[in-house]
Design an enzyme around this catalytic site. Structure first.
Site, short mmCIF file in Angstrom:
data_model
loop_
_atom_site.label_atom_id
_atom_site.label_comp_id
_atom_site.label_asym_id
_atom_site.label_seq_id
_atom_site.Cartn_x
_atom_site.Cartn_y
_atom_site.Cartn_z
N ARG A 109 0.85 -1.20 0.00
CA ARG A 109 0.00 0.00 0.00
C ARG A 109 0.88 1.24 0.00
NH1 ARG A 109 -4.65 0.23 4.42
NH2 ARG A 109 -3.03 0.09 5.98
N THR A 113 -1.61 7.40 -0.29
CA THR A 113 -2.91 7.19 -0.98
C THR A 113 -3.59 5.91 -0.52
OG1 THR A 113 -1.92 5.88 -2.76
CG2 THR A 113 -1.97 8.28 -3.06
N ASP A 205 -1.65 -4.01 13.05
CA ASP A 205 -1.07 -4.42 11.76
C ASP A 205 -0.89 -5.94 11.78
OD1 ASP A 205 0.98 -3.02 9.39
OD2 ASP A 205 1.05 -5.17 9.81
N ASP A 208 2.65 -7.31 11.00
CA ASP A 208 3.59 -7.08 12.12
C ASP A 208 3.30 -8.03 13.28
OD1 ASP A 208 5.12 -5.15 10.92
OD2 ASP A 208 4.04 -3.47 11.80
N1 URA Z 1 -3.92 -3.88 7.53
C1 URA Z 1 -3.71 -4.32 8.78
O1 URA Z 1 -2.82 -5.13 9.02
N2 URA Z 1 -4.47 -3.83 9.77
C2 URA Z 1 -5.45 -2.92 9.56
O2 URA Z 1 -6.12 -2.51 10.49
C3 URA Z 1 -5.66 -2.49 8.23
C4 URA Z 1 -4.87 -2.98 7.24
#
Ligand code: URA
Length: 214
Positions: A109, A113, A205, A208
């Site tokens: 990503r 944007t 995330d 992560d």
């Molecule tokens: N990607 C993620 O890992 N967590 C989110 O909340 C949104 C996108």
């Protein structure tokens, strides 16, 4: 969010799923446990997503007598994790279908944007003949999943089922409105996105947390 047909949007909310999802959301859950929980939730989702696998009769014998049993009638499957967080769901799907092929779609990503760029795509042979289970635990803006679906359609895939763990309403709308045929599975629909396109309350995330790169 519009009311989508139950044949397109499946909420996998078995009590065991809800319990495991709460453990997964907890910020104090360890990397090892996050990995295990994501794998277990993927199994529940795969179980639902493959409910319509065709069966055929097979003649066999129990220790007591002959009988006609059932077996899966040779459906070709491909599991397609979206890198990187989707990798956390692969083993769960392969536990259910050890012979499934695995393709990879690498999308990142843009920080500003939030739109996706493809940086790596490798699909199994005869992908157009396979049911594709696209894996991505978090459906946030929907940009990544829409791009992955468009890529698979351009490769001739007819049957696409997306397995997520947590979705935003906006992401669901974007994905289902982008493609009439795609089916979406999730364990939860959360409230909203924050300004950085993270899902609230979400689980942070996913990549992560799965890989311990916080
Ligand atoms: N990607 C993620 O890992 N967590 C989110 O909340 C949104 C996108």
């Amino acid at each position: 969010m519009p009311n989508y047909d139950a044949s397109r949007l499946h909420i996998v909310d078995h009590p065991l799923v809800q319990h495991k999802l709460t453990l997964l959301r907890n910020k104090n859950t360890s990397t090892k446990d996050v990995r295990q929980l994501v794998g277990e939730l993927a199994i529940f989702e795969g179980y639902e997503a493959l409910r319509d696998l065709p069966l055929e009769d097979v003649q066999m014998e129990t220790p007591l007598e002959p009988m006609v049993g059932k077996r899966i009638a040779g459906k070709k499957l491909a599991v397609i994790p979206i890198l990187r967080a989707g990798l956390g769901m692969v083993d769960g799907l392969l536990t259910l279908v050890p012979s499934a092929r695995v393709g990879h779609v690498g999308l990142c990503r843009d920080e500003k944007t939030h739109e996706p760029t493809r940086y790596f795509c490798k699909l199994p042979h005869n992908i157009q003949d396979r049911t594709c289970l696209v894996l991505d635990p978090m459906l946030a803006t929907g940009g990544t999943l829409v791009d992955a679906i468009q890529f698979l359609r351009s490769e001739g895939v007819a049957d696409i089922r997306c397995l997520t763990i947590v979705c935003s309403p906006k992401g669901i709308e974007r994905v289902l409105d982008s493609d009439d045929g795609v089916k979406l599975y999730t364990c939860a629909i959360d409230r909203q996105l924050n300004k950085d396109a993270y899902i609230l309350p979400g689980l942070g995330d996913a990549g992560d947390r799965i890989f311990g790169t916080l």
